[in-house]
Scaffold this active site. Structure first.
Site, PDB file in Angstrom:
ATOM      1  CG  ASP A  74      -3.707  19.696  32.753  1.00 36.28           C
ATOM      2  OD1 ASP A  74      -4.178  18.586  33.081  1.00 36.28           O
ATOM      3  OD2 ASP A  74      -3.149  20.469  33.561  1.00 36.28           O
ATOM      4  CG  HIS A 108      -3.919  11.793   2.001  1.00 39.82           C
ATOM      5  ND1 HIS A 108      -4.608  10.787   2.644  1.00 39.82           N
ATOM      6  CD2 HIS A 108      -4.729  12.215   1.002  1.00 39.82           C
ATOM      7  CE1 HIS A 108      -5.781  10.613   2.039  1.00 39.82           C
ATOM      8  NE2 HIS A 108      -5.873  11.456   1.041  1.00 39.82           N
ATOM      9  CG  ASP A 135      -8.061  17.051  -0.990  1.00 37.92           C
ATOM     10  OD1 ASP A 135      -9.181  17.382  -0.540  1.00 37.92           O
ATOM     11  OD2 ASP A 135      -7.757  15.867  -1.251  1.00 37.92           O
ATOM     12  CG  ASP A 195     -12.839  15.184  -0.066  1.00 36.52           C
ATOM     13  OD1 ASP A 195     -11.853  15.917  -0.248  1.00 36.52           O
ATOM     14  OD2 ASP A 195     -12.794  13.942  -0.106  1.00 36.52           O
ATOM     15  CG  HIS A 233      -5.747   8.673  -5.951  1.00 35.82           C
ATOM     16  ND1 HIS A 233      -6.977   9.099  -6.415  1.00 35.82           N
ATOM     17  CD2 HIS A 233      -4.878   9.679  -6.225  1.00 35.82           C
ATOM     18  CE1 HIS A 233      -6.851  10.317  -6.907  1.00 35.82           C
ATOM     19  NE2 HIS A 233      -5.591  10.687  -6.827  1.00 35.82           N
ATOM     20  CG  HIS A 279     -13.944   9.017  -0.888  1.00 32.57           C
ATOM     21  ND1 HIS A 279     -14.690   9.896  -0.134  1.00 32.57           N
ATOM     22  CD2 HIS A 279     -12.872   9.733  -1.328  1.00 32.57           C
ATOM     23  CE1 HIS A 279     -14.078  11.069  -0.099  1.00 32.57           C
ATOM     24  NE2 HIS A 279     -12.977  11.008  -0.831  1.00 32.57           N
ATOM     25  CG  HIS A 329     -12.202   8.570   3.119  1.00 35.10           C
ATOM     26  ND1 HIS A 329     -10.927   8.075   3.171  1.00 35.10           N
ATOM     27  CD2 HIS A 329     -12.157   9.619   2.251  1.00 35.10           C
ATOM     28  CE1 HIS A 329     -10.136   8.804   2.380  1.00 35.10           C
ATOM     29  NE2 HIS A 329     -10.859   9.746   1.816  1.00 35.10           N
ATOM     30  CD  GLU A 335     -10.882  11.937  -4.187  1.00 37.99           C
ATOM     31  OE1 GLU A 335      -9.782  12.442  -3.894  1.00 37.99           O
ATOM     32  OE2 GLU A 335     -11.694  11.548  -3.343  1.00 37.99           O
ATOM     33  CE1 TYR A 389      -2.087  13.901  -7.200  1.00 43.85           C
ATOM     34  CE2 TYR A 389      -2.630  11.730  -8.116  1.00 43.85           C
ATOM     35  CZ  TYR A 389      -3.016  12.883  -7.456  1.00 43.85           C
ATOM     36  OH  TYR A 389      -4.312  13.034  -7.065  1.00 43.85           O
ATOM     37  NE  ARG A 406      -6.632  14.916  -4.514  1.00 43.96           N
ATOM     38  CZ  ARG A 406      -5.434  14.888  -3.938  1.00 43.96           C
ATOM     39  NH1 ARG A 406      -4.434  14.267  -4.540  1.00 43.96           N
ATOM     40  NH2 ARG A 406      -5.203  15.478  -2.778  1.00 43.96           N
ATOM     41  CD  GLU A 422     -11.857  15.188  -3.392  1.00 44.31           C
ATOM     42  OE1 GLU A 422     -10.866  15.798  -2.950  1.00 44.31           O
ATOM     43  OE2 GLU A 422     -12.346  14.180  -2.856  1.00 44.31           O
TER      44      GLU A 422
HETATM   45  N1  GLY Z   1      -9.284  14.619   1.210  1.00 44.97           N
HETATM   46  C1  GLY Z   1      -9.204  13.224   1.241  1.00 44.97           C
HETATM   47  C2  GLY Z   1      -9.730  12.627   0.017  1.00 44.97           C
HETATM   48  O1  GLY Z   1      -9.840  13.299  -0.985  1.00 44.97           O
HETATM   49  O2  GLY Z   1     -10.109  11.485  -0.021  1.00 44.97           O
HETATM   50 MN    MN Z   2     -10.058  15.396  -1.010  1.00 43.22          MN
HETATM   51 MN    MN Z   3     -11.877  12.704  -1.494  1.00 44.63          MN
END
Ligand code: GLY
Ligand code: MN
Ligand code: MN
Length: 431
Positions: free
Chosen positions: A33, A237, A254, A265, A344, A348, A355, A378, A382, A400, A402
């Site tokens: 529900d 993440h 983030d 973002d 990474h 993006h 994304h 970004e 790490y 990071r 960004e």
């Molecule tokens: N917050 C996800 C990224 O930075 O791509």
């Molecule tokens: Mn991000």
């Molecule tokens: Mn991002």
């Protein structure tokens, strides 16, 4: 409304003859529900502004009377008492630009009338299984109609081909909305910097971010906020959890709000006690120099690959300077030695989806940036807690930084500007 109408017209012109279908996002049950919060499919919202489940947009330039057809839930007072008002057929016509509207329950019955004897169907197969079943049944039905002179579309084209190109190029209203999303996100990051202190939990900061987002009219976070303290900052993440901040640790946040269906973002990393240690500062400086250099590299005709390679060079040089890598710069880059600490990519697309849609390659080549594209920048570093190749004092540090960057004729415009990132600004904001 006129903006949505203009988008539909542009798409109808770009797609050529045929019929295009855009179903609503499915409703997802969380547990008995209780549903997951509903969010409309970005493509359907982009073309209509309609945020109701159980709806479908049909666009056609092969029908004598109708161009814009909406299937929606009809008004039903006994359901609206529970779930709130619906646009209904009347609203679909008056407020969402439909030439004709039908109850969604009549989709299977009405669809063959629009798809029969049409050559091309524009539909994104395999995204929405429930919609697929209805569309496939309709095609099957039409294929059996040959003896009656009815044919099914011979060609099925991904409706996203044209639409996602449109979504990649942001117009003035969209950029204004994205600026507002970034402005709200700025307030949330500032509040986190002010409030975070040793002894607090990650979930408390998660709640503060959400508070600021919602207080300023954001519907929801654009993605689940990442609030990683101490070694959790090295998990890319990580979600906000139960961990308590210890004195001397970094906090990586983030988090970005969604506003008017557009995402922001943003990542910032700061010391919970307000002062970077020598090691934290050294790592932070490397990421900051890389990030600023990458932003300087954003301009029309540059590519995300060039921007990423800038980050890779800058980070490799920084790691050489502090002794985390040893050897010759170009060889280290060639052998991707930086990937132990920067695993990474740098950017993006950003838009209605965090994304966002839009091709990254065109004809097999990295796509040149154009004014109106929005991307993130970004880079990060790490150092895993079990990174045995590095001296212990560096381990467990994650940083990071960004920002959200609009490509302009002249170069770039940082939509998420004004969120502290220089070391002295960050320390002042945390004080
Ligand atoms: N917050 C996800 C990224 O930075 O791509
Ligand atoms: Mn991000
Ligand atoms: Mn991002």
């Amino acid at each position: 409304m006129s903006e949505f109408a203009a988008r539909r017209k542009q798409l109808l012109e770009a797609m050529g003859d045929g019929v295009a279908l855009f179903p609503s996002a499915p409703v997802a049950l969380r547990n008995h529900d209780v549903g997951h919060p509903y969010r409309q499919d970005s493509d359907l919202y982009y073309l209509t502004g309609l945020d109701e489940p159980e709806s479908l947009l049909l666009l056609t330039n092969q029908h004598e009377e109708h161009e814009v057809v909406l299937f929606v839930r009809p008004k039903k007072p006994e359901r609206e008492i529970w779930d709130g008002p619906r646009a209904g057929l009347e609203g679909a016509l008056a407020d969402f630009g439909a030439d004709v509207a039908y109850p969604i329950d009549e989709l299977a019955e009405k669809l063959p009338g629009y798809l029969g004897n049409v050559d091309r169907l524009h539909y994104r197969i395999a995204q929405n299984r429930e919609a697929d079943a209805t569309v496939f049944d309709c095609l099957n039905h039409l294929r059996r109609g040959g003896r009656r002179g009815v044919s099914a579309p011979e060609t099925i084209v991904d409706s996203a081909v044209h639409l996602h190109e449109m979504r990649l190029r942001k117009g003035g209203d969209e950029i204004a909305t994205m600026r507002q999303a970034a402005a709200i996100t700025k307030e949330a990051h500032l509040r986190a910097m002010q409030l975070a202190s040793p002894g607090m939990h990650e979930y408390e900061i998660d709640a503060e971010l959400l508070h600021v987002f919602r207080k300023h009219g954001s519907e929801r976070p654009a993605y689940e906020s990442i609030v990683g303290s101490g070694p959790n900052a090295t998990i890319l993440h990580y979600r906000a959890g139960n961990r308590v901040f210890n004195d001397g640790e970094l906090l990586l946040i983030d988090a970005g709000c969604e506003y008017g269906y557009y995402a922001s973002d943003v990542t910032r990393t700061f010391p919970v006690n307000g002062a970077f240690s020598a090691e934290q500062r050294a790592i932070y400086e490397i990421v900051l120099q890389a990030q600023k250099g990458c932003i300087d590299a954003v301009k029309p005709r540059a590519t995300l690959e060039e921007i990423h390679q800038h980050a890779v060079r800058s980070i490799t040089e920084g790691l050489l300077d502090i002794g985390l890598l040893e050897g010759e710069r170009d060889a280290l880059i060639e052998e991707k030695k930086y990937e132990a600490f920067y695993m990474h990519r740098t950017s993006h697309w950003l838009g209605m989806d965090v994304h966002d849609v839009g091709r990254y390659f065109v004809a097999g080549e990295h796509r040149p940036l154009e004014p109106g594209f929005v991307l993130t920048v970004e880079p990060g570093l790490y150092i895993a807690t079990d990174a045995e190749s590095v001296d212990e004092r560096w381990r467990g540090i994650g940083v990071r930084i960004e920002d959200d960057v609009l490509v302009t004729e002249a170069g770039s415009d940082v939509l998420s500007h004004g969120i502290p990132k220089e070391i002295d600004e960050v320390e002042a904001a945390c004080a």
